[in-house]
Design an enzyme around this catalytic site. Structure first.
Site, mmCIF file in Angstrom:
data_model
loop_
_atom_site.group_PDB
_atom_site.id
_atom_site.type_symbol
_atom_site.label_atom_id
_atom_site.label_comp_id
_atom_site.label_asym_id
_atom_site.label_seq_id
_atom_site.Cartn_x
_atom_site.Cartn_y
_atom_site.Cartn_z
ATOM 1 N N LYS A 1 4.457 3.542 7.801
ATOM 2 C CA LYS A 1 4.796 4.239 9.546
ATOM 3 C C LYS A 1 3.853 3.791 10.112
ATOM 4 O O LYS A 1 2.898 2.241 9.322
ATOM 5 C CB LYS A 1 4.395 6.031 9.160
ATOM 6 C CG LYS A 1 2.997 6.192 8.306
ATOM 7 C CD LYS A 1 2.847 8.026 8.265
ATOM 8 C CE LYS A 1 3.683 8.007 7.693
ATOM 9 N NZ LYS A 1 4.563 9.663 8.169
ATOM 10 N N ARG A 2 3.910 4.115 10.876
ATOM 11 C CA ARG A 2 2.785 2.965 12.306
ATOM 12 C C ARG A 2 1.382 3.302 10.799
ATOM 13 O O ARG A 2 1.540 4.418 11.169
ATOM 14 C CB ARG A 2 2.300 3.204 13.975
ATOM 15 C CG ARG A 2 3.428 2.981 13.921
ATOM 16 C CD ARG A 2 3.325 3.208 16.013
ATOM 17 N NE ARG A 2 2.967 4.605 15.670
ATOM 18 C CZ ARG A 2 2.083 4.628 16.464
ATOM 19 N NH1 ARG A 2 0.887 4.343 16.626
ATOM 20 N NH2 ARG A 2 1.771 6.432 16.989
ATOM 21 N N LYS B 1 -3.223 8.986 10.948
ATOM 22 C CA LYS B 1 -2.239 9.113 9.778
ATOM 23 C C LYS B 1 -2.818 8.851 8.247
ATOM 24 O O LYS B 1 -1.797 9.420 7.521
ATOM 25 C CB LYS B 1 -1.151 7.999 10.369
ATOM 26 C CG LYS B 1 -0.097 8.639 11.163
ATOM 27 C CD LYS B 1 0.695 7.503 11.638
ATOM 28 C CE LYS B 1 1.124 7.624 12.750
ATOM 29 N NZ LYS B 1 2.779 8.222 12.730
ATOM 30 N N THR C 1 9.546 11.841 11.569
ATOM 31 C CA THR C 1 10.485 11.509 10.874
ATOM 32 C C THR C 1 11.076 11.171 9.848
ATOM 33 O O THR C 1 11.710 11.669 9.374
ATOM 34 C CB THR C 1 11.350 10.773 12.680
ATOM 35 O OG1 THR C 1 10.605 10.175 12.917
ATOM 36 C CG2 THR C 1 11.523 11.702 13.718
ATOM 37 N N LYS D 1 13.316 11.314 6.987
ATOM 38 C CA LYS D 1 14.354 10.375 5.950
ATOM 39 C C LYS D 1 13.660 10.282 4.935
ATOM 40 O O LYS D 1 14.616 10.315 3.809
ATOM 41 C CB LYS D 1 14.167 9.172 6.817
ATOM 42 C CG LYS D 1 14.397 9.086 8.326
ATOM 43 C CD LYS D 1 13.499 7.832 9.078
ATOM 44 C CE LYS D 1 14.151 7.438 10.201
ATOM 45 N NZ LYS D 1 12.760 7.192 11.440
#
Ligand code: GFP
Length: 838
Positions: A564-565, A570, A672, A676
């Site tokens: 992810k970024r 995060k 999201t 996945k």
């Protein structure tokens, strides 16, 4: 890759001409024709890319009939969803179109009979990187679902000449490389230069009385730019609907150039062209300070104005009254980037089409709906008044007028509450004055939504609290979703075949059908097949890692993945703290019976975000030490896969055992990637943040590895005064990890390199890594234990997949359609055939 599914076709397209025919012979001949007539090459001199282009055109030809019939159908007075988004991260188109058309196997055969490899041609495709991450990819999933659900829709955005940069890692540091995705041409788009519109900038407004004596305002710009649309057909899964993604490119207005040219100012003329075309050159990366970025505001206004003018043109071409605009179009604002649309629609209706203010306001409010994607206050867009007024003088006047009328209502409801008034105002006057785009979006829309239940609740309690109190009826939640077509059928063909063999293929459009897998979780031979597939998919990723990075990883080890970024919230660096803890444990006890792991990371950092780049450097530095340490060989590996994008995601998500969703509670709006991974059978280690909460609810607490503080606990701890240093002091294992980084062990003795990161953790730690450390480590230990019981792990993996039905973007789109847009499906019939057809 083998076809994920048998080919299937709707019966209408059976005409055997080169452009629509579907027999192997016709497909082969079409491929050869396109190579010759479009690429201008003989087979002997054609490059792989020529063949890819010829193939792409062969497939595109087969889309066109559906696309043109779709456009034709929408001319008949149907309500159309217009999804306005500064980003659309649609990913590569070829395979997706093959799958949605149901011709994957046929094309593969035709390509192979021509002596080529389909896989090699697929790999030629440059993905359009027209987005940063979650927000842009969500928009792409939504387009897929809108078409699959046969809902009339147009995606409007910007055709950036350079998309998100390509990432290379040199000496452990991220290096940004320009993304020249258009350099060999883009076969999927169709330019419509004749449908250009003009967009004004700067100048002043002029107040006057019209011929009937009515007071009016007109805008006298000092610059006009041309917006030229480029259309990409977005085909639904095995339906005739192919909606349009219409992206705008800025060009110079010739008459303006020539004026300068005629007076002999050649350089001035060329300059005007360059200035205009600069507008759609680059995509701005996330997490950069954006406030003063004039070009960004220009981009936003440019595409929104193009889109709204386009809608008005469409409407007027059907002779329907403009006053029914809101009944013809539902316009979704994907975050605040297109929020200027509220003022622009008012301007178009009031100034240009002479509709009176109240009526225009009714139309505007009933047209727009707004999705918020972030709780981070620093990410809420605002523009300095000076900049705004210089670029969009008329819009500033309109915003003042909207504000005045709105604040009058606020005053009536809350007399004497100055705090409320200043917080709700569209203008921030607490220091330098700004236009607040979120406030404009909230006031100008009839619906406001967050992207996961927790996020919507937090919006109501925090950043949009005052708006929620003022307009509670506007608020709704629509939890994000992902398309199972790309994120399962396309990226995980093995699992797709297995599932389809067992429960049929209805799940592809009705993801709840996956529930039927639940009983199979108890079937040992099914579990064996499931495991086998995961193993093979991990083998593919291992081969990729070896080829690209020359690192050997063991597909039998636990694949623990965070892609992810890169952002502090995060918490990729929390993951690193675990990696080092794991390493230290192994070093201290060489006989430790540990579950072997491969730690895989991927993601881009914003070019100006120093701390995010330092996190990448830390990951790569730790990888270098760990991967070269013979003491831990075969038991752990660390890999940073560069240039994470949609194409890579398609390889990575299906190969994961463990999905890292470890943001600080209350920070990730939804996520999201978490969906996945779980859809592809990974188990999640995660906090109660974003959509993790709902994923856990669905899959069951026993099939999810939960850790960390809750949002309330985070708020509570902050309020009481959080002292990260105490955690460091009181936790020997944590201290050892941090001290090891500080000592220069991972940086060739350089004790300064990671100091900013370490100091930040010890003395600030805004994202509370140290508070969550122990709980994370303990939970990772549970993961390791659980992985040893392979039967039960597989069971949990199957149950995760079986219970992911809720997270289809089809479900999200149905909710938007019913709750917010009030639109219905409009099936498309292929009435008009292609010229060579019957
Ligand atoms: C943002 C939010 C995510 C959310 C997506 C889509 O993603 O939590 O899932 O939007 O709603 F942060 P980024 O654009 O920041 O990646």
């Amino acid at each position: 890759m083998n076809a994920p599914l048998e080919d299937s076709l709707t019966p209408q397209i059976r005409v055997e001409d080169d452009r629509t025919g579907l027999s192997i012979t016709t497909l082969r001949s079409a491929l050869a024709d396109n190579l010759f007539y479009i690429q201008g090459k003989f087979p002997g001199t054609a490059t792989k890319n020529d063949y890819y282009m010829a193939l792409a055109y062969t497939v595109r030809d087969r889309l066109l009939q559906r696309w043109l019939n779709t456009t034709q159908t929408y001319r008949k007075n149907v309500k159309v969803v217009c999804y306005l988004s500064a980003e659309f991260l649609i990913g590569p188109q070829l395979v997706n179109n093959l799958i949605n058309l149901g011709i994957y196997a046929k094309i593969r055969q035709a390509v192979e009979e021509s002596g080529l490899s389909l896989q090699e041609l697929i790999e030629q495709e440059e993905e359009p990187g027209l987005g940063n991450g979650g927000l842009g990819r969500l928009a792409a999933c939504y387009l897929d679902s809108l078409s699959t659900l046969e809902i009339p829709a147009i995606g409007y955005g910007i055709r950036y000449e350079f998309g998100i940069f390509d990432q290379e890692i040199r000496d452990g540091w991220q290096v940004e490389i320009t993304d020249k995705w258009l350099q060999y041409g883009n076969p999927w788009e169709i330019a419509r230069p004749e449908e250009y519109v003009e967009v004004k900038f700067g100048g002043r407004s002029e107040h006057y009385y019209d011929e009937k004596g009515n007071y009016r305002v007109r805008w006298i710009p000092d610059r006009v730019v041309k917006g030229v649309p480029y259309d990409t057909p977005i085909l639904g899964y095995q339906v005739n609907t192919a909606n349009t993604l219409r992206l705008w490119k800025a060009e110079a207005i010739e008459s303006f150039d020539f004026q300068a040219f005629n007076i002999g100012d050649y350089y001035g003329a060329v300059d005007a062209k360059i200035v205009s075309e600069n507008l759609t050159k680059i995509l701005y990366p996330n997490d950069e300070v954006i406030q003063g970025k004039e070009l960004r505001l220009q981009q936003q206004y440019f595409f929104v104005s193009c889109a709204l003018q386009d809608m008005i043109r469409l409407l007027l071409s059907t002779e329907v009254s403009l006053e029914t605009f809101h009944q013809q179009f539902a316009v979704q604002l994907n975050d605040t980037h297109p929020a200027i649309g509220v003022a622009e629609l008012m301007r178009l209706l009031v100034d240009e089409h002479r509709i009176d203010w109240d009526k225009a306001w009714h139309i505007t409010q009933n047209t727009f709906a707004f999705t918020n994607h972030t709780l981070l206050p620093e990410a809420l867009e605002k523009w300095p008044i000076e900049l705004f007024g210089r670029l969009l003088p008329r819009h500033l006047e309109i915003i003042y007028e909207i504000n005045q009328r709105f604040l009058d209502r606020v005053r009536m409801k809350y007399p004497r509450d100055l705090g409320k008034l200043s917080r709700l105002s569209l203008i921030d006057e607490s220091g330098e004055r700004y236009v607040r785009m979120a406030n404009l979006a909230c006031v100008g829309s009839h619906a406001i939504n967050g992207v996961a239940e927790l996020h919507t609740e937090l919006l109501k309690k925090t950043v949009l609290k005052d708006f929620y109190e003022f307009f509670p009826e506007k608020f709704a939640n629509v939890t994000n979703g992902v398309t199972p077509r790309r994120w399962m059928v396309l990226s995980n063909p093995r699992l797709t075949r297995l599932i389809t063999e067992k429960i049929g293929d209805r799940w592809i459009t009705h993801l709840d059908d996956l529930r039927k897998l639940e009983t199979l979780a108890d079937d040992a031979s099914f579990r064996q097949q499931w495991r086998q597939i995961k193993q093979e998919t991990k083998g593919d990723l291992a081969a990729y890692i070896r080829k690209k990075l020359d690192i050997i990883v063991d597909p039998k080890s636990l694949f623990d993945i965070q892609v992810k970024r890169i952002h502090e919230y995060k918490r990729q660096h929390l993951n690193v703290l675990h990696v080092i803890t794991f390493y230290n444990r192994l070093k201290h006890d060489r006989d430790l019976d540990i579950t072997p792991r491969t730690f895989i990371f991927g993601g881009k950092a914003a070019p100006g975000y120093f701390m995010a780049k330092l996190i990448i450097k830390l990951i790569v530095s730790v990888a270098n030490i760990v991967n070269n340490d013979p003491d831990v060989r075969d038991r752990m590996k660390v890999v940073f896969i560069p240039d994470f994008n949609v194409t890579l995601g398609q390889r990575i998500y299906p190969a994961a055992d463990l999905s890292e969703q470890i943001s600080t509670a209350g920070k990730e709006a939804s996520g999201t990637g978490n969906m996945k991974f779980a859809l592809n059978g990974a188990l999640t280690i995660g906090t109660l943040d974003g959509a993790n909460v709902e994923i856990r609810e669905e899959v069951g607490a026993e099939n999810f590895f939960l850790f960390g503080l809750t949002t309330e606990e985070v708020y509570g701890l902050k309020a009481r005064g959080y002292r990260p240093f105490d955690y460091y002091n009181q936790n020997a294992e944590l201290k050892a990890v941090i001290d090891l980084i500080s000592s220069g062990f991972f940086s060739h003795g350089d004790v300064d390199l990671f100091k900013p990161l370490i100091d930040n953790l010890l003395y600030r730690d805004d994202y509370m890594l140290l508070a969550d450390y122990q709980s994370y480590i303990d939970t990772q230990e549970k993961v390791s234990q659980a992985y040893r019981d392979r039967e039960n792990w597989t069971r949990m993996s199957i149950l995760n997949v079986a219970r992911m039905g809720k997270f289809s973007s089809d479900r999200s789109i149905r909710e938007y359609a019913q709750k917010i847009w009030k639109v219905e499906p409009v099936p498309v019939e292929l009435l008009q055939l292609c010229p060579g057809g019957q």
